[in-house]
Scaffold this motif. Structure first.
Motif, short mmCIF file in Angstrom:
data_model
loop_
_atom_site.label_atom_id
_atom_site.label_comp_id
_atom_site.label_asym_id
_atom_site.label_seq_id
_atom_site.Cartn_x
_atom_site.Cartn_y
_atom_site.Cartn_z
N ALA A 240 35.89 10.83 -11.96
CA ALA A 240 35.14 9.95 -12.86
C ALA A 240 33.80 9.52 -12.31
O ALA A 240 32.98 8.96 -13.03
N SER A 241 33.57 9.74 -11.03
CA SER A 241 32.27 9.45 -10.43
C SER A 241 32.08 10.34 -9.21
O SER A 241 33.05 10.90 -8.68
N ASP A 242 30.84 10.47 -8.77
CA ASP A 242 30.59 11.27 -7.57
C ASP A 242 31.24 10.65 -6.35
O ASP A 242 31.71 11.35 -5.45
N PHE A 243 31.27 9.30 -6.29
CA PHE A 243 31.93 8.63 -5.18
C PHE A 243 33.42 8.97 -5.16
O PHE A 243 33.99 9.24 -4.09
N MET A 244 34.07 8.96 -6.31
CA MET A 244 35.48 9.33 -6.38
C MET A 244 35.67 10.79 -5.96
O MET A 244 36.68 11.14 -5.33
N VAL A 266 34.93 18.61 -9.74
CA VAL A 266 33.74 18.29 -10.53
C VAL A 266 33.56 16.77 -10.50
O VAL A 266 34.51 16.02 -10.75
N GLY A 267 32.37 16.32 -10.17
CA GLY A 267 32.08 14.89 -10.16
C GLY A 267 31.43 14.43 -11.44
O GLY A 267 31.39 15.15 -12.44
N HIS A 268 30.92 13.22 -11.41
CA HIS A 268 30.21 12.66 -12.56
C HIS A 268 29.21 11.61 -12.09
O HIS A 268 29.57 10.72 -11.33
N ASP A 269 27.99 11.71 -12.53
CA ASP A 269 26.88 10.78 -12.34
C ASP A 269 25.62 11.56 -12.06
O ASP A 269 24.62 11.43 -12.76
N GLY A 270 25.65 12.38 -11.00
CA GLY A 270 24.47 13.15 -10.65
C GLY A 270 23.67 12.55 -9.53
O GLY A 270 22.45 12.71 -9.47
N SER A 271 24.35 11.87 -8.59
CA SER A 271 23.65 11.32 -7.43
C SER A 271 23.00 12.45 -6.64
O SER A 271 23.65 13.44 -6.32
N THR A 282 29.58 20.15 -7.60
CA THR A 282 29.35 20.40 -9.03
C THR A 282 29.59 19.08 -9.75
O THR A 282 30.60 18.42 -9.52
N THR A 283 28.68 18.69 -10.62
CA THR A 283 28.80 17.38 -11.24
C THR A 283 28.24 17.37 -12.66
O THR A 283 27.46 18.27 -13.04
N VAL A 284 28.65 16.38 -13.42
CA VAL A 284 28.06 16.15 -14.75
C VAL A 284 27.02 15.05 -14.56
O VAL A 284 27.37 13.92 -14.23
N ARG A 285 25.76 15.41 -14.75
CA ARG A 285 24.67 14.48 -14.46
C ARG A 285 24.35 13.62 -15.68
O ARG A 285 24.13 14.13 -16.78
N GLN A 286 24.33 12.30 -15.46
CA GLN A 286 23.88 11.40 -16.51
C GLN A 286 22.35 11.51 -16.64
O GLN A 286 21.66 11.64 -15.63
N PRO A 287 21.82 11.41 -17.86
CA PRO A 287 20.37 11.56 -18.06
C PRO A 287 19.62 10.28 -17.73
O PRO A 287 19.09 9.59 -18.61
N PHE A 315 23.38 9.41 -25.11
CA PHE A 315 22.53 10.41 -24.47
C PHE A 315 23.41 11.53 -23.93
O PHE A 315 24.46 11.29 -23.34
N SER A 316 22.96 12.77 -24.10
CA SER A 316 23.75 13.93 -23.69
C SER A 316 23.59 14.19 -22.19
O SER A 316 22.46 14.27 -21.68
N PRO A 317 24.70 14.34 -21.48
CA PRO A 317 24.66 14.69 -20.05
C PRO A 317 24.49 16.20 -19.88
O PRO A 317 24.47 16.94 -20.87
N GLU A 318 24.37 16.64 -18.63
CA GLU A 318 24.28 18.07 -18.36
C GLU A 318 25.14 18.43 -17.16
O GLU A 318 25.31 17.62 -16.24
N LEU A 319 25.67 19.63 -17.18
CA LEU A 319 26.48 20.13 -16.07
C LEU A 319 25.57 20.74 -15.02
O LEU A 319 24.70 21.55 -15.34
N VAL A 320 25.77 20.34 -13.76
CA VAL A 320 25.03 20.91 -12.63
C VAL A 320 26.04 21.65 -11.75
O VAL A 320 26.88 21.03 -11.09
#
Length: 331
Positions: A240-244, A266-271, A282-287, A315-320
């Motif tokens: 649910a987050s890059d930290f997690m 796969v993470g989430h945030d885009g730090s 690999t993460t889902v980056r918030q815009p 806002f649409s996120p993007e996969l990195v």
């Protein structure tokens, strides 16, 4: 005729100095007198200028590079409009946040941005928002709204975030995918969990092949959730987050496994810092650039007494894609 403090003072039956103190939200005015002045301002249509004042950015997660970066971008976007952003770290929904807001209201803050603070919590005490509404101080939410208040909300599309993560892992061949989710009652976590289940069900996965474990948005929370998911036999984890996600790495390594050899993550945030972990996440980056600009645009409009669209803007996120995901072993 332009309405000024003279007209407001006459209508409220107070001195011009008292009206000035109320307009600038200074102490030394009783609640009854303040209410009378604000009522007179509303009746006469008095518009007060707040340009050049402070905008508070309240967030509980400055230890997380992602939120520090968002706060910095909001501050930078406000600066050209003569507004100064000040970051206020406070635990969401607690006494500290309420005291921060009350003190800021007393000292003439122009507006408040709730950056994943109490606005993300279902059933949060509305007193904090009531204080601001009573003083006619505008506020904006990021990734969560305000029950009982029509304030602008700017959020990442959490359902799309989950879809992007699942689609990527599914296309690699993973069929047992787990979600290390944030806590129940946290709006982004709840929406992402719902999006994850929908994405897995749409692809024909059984419930047992799409386990969800709820934990805190911390490295330790990610580790605990991942340990449980690994016991359930998943080959990939969406955090649910890059930290997690860092906690997921730790859990995988302690089981004698590797990322992405046996388990994809796969993470989430885009730090930005996650590009430099091993393997790069690999993460889902918030815009965050677009989010920050829209937050600033909304605040500037509100403090200038201009209308802004109500409701939530997604806002649409993007996969990195980086090095933490690969086809499952034996695929």
């Amino acid at each position: 005729m332009k309405i000024g403090i003279v007209e407001v003072a006459e209508r409220a039956g107070v001195s011009e100095a008292t009206v000035s103190r109320v307009i600038n939200r200074r102490a030394g005015v009783s609640a009854k007198t303040r209410a009378a002045v604000e009522s007179a301002m509303a009746e006469l249509g008095y518009e007060r200028s707040t340009r050049g004042q402070i905008v508070a950015v309240i967030t509980p997660w400055l230890s997380n590079p992602f939120f520090a970066e968002v706060a910095e971008l909001v501050e930078a976007a406000l600066a050209p409009h003569g507004l100064k952003g000040v970051v206020c770290p406070a635990l969401p929904g607690g006494i500290q946040e309420r005291e921060f807001v009350t003190a800021l209201a007393e000292h003439g803050v122009a507006g408040v941005v709730f950056l994943s603070a109490s606005n993300t919590i279902e059933g949060a005490d509305p007193e904090t928002y009531d204080v601001l509404a009573a003083r006619r101080i505008p506020f904006v939410g990021v990734n969560g709204g305000f029950e009982g208040h029509d304030a602008p909300v700017l959020s990442t599309d959490d359902h799309m975030s989950a879809e992007l993560a699942v689609d990527h892992l599914w296309s690699l061949g993973h069929r047992r995918i787990g979600l290390a989710s944030g806590p129940s009652g946290n709006r982004p976590a709840d929406r992402r969990a719902e999006g994850f289940r929908t994405a897995m069900t749409r692809r024909g996965a059984a419930e047992s092949d799409a386990p969800v474990v709820r934990q805190h948005y911390t490295v330790e929370g990610g580790q605990s959730a991942a340990s449980e998911l690994l016991r359930r036999g998943v080959t990939a984890v969406v955090a649910a987050s890059d930290f997690m996600a860092l906690g997921v790495y730790r859990a995988v390594l302690r089981e004698g496994l590797s990322v992405p050899g046996e388990v994809s993550v796969v993470g989430h945030d885009g730090s930005m810092i996650m590009e430099f972990v091993d393997p790069p996440l690999t993460t889902v980056r918030q815009p965050i650039d677009r989010l920050a600009k829209e937050v600033a645009r909304s605040i500037v409009a509100l403090v200038s007494n201009r209308d802004v669209p109500q409701g939530e803007l997604l806002f649409s996120p993007e996969l990195v894609v980086r090095g933490s995901t690969a086809p499952p072993r034996g695929a």
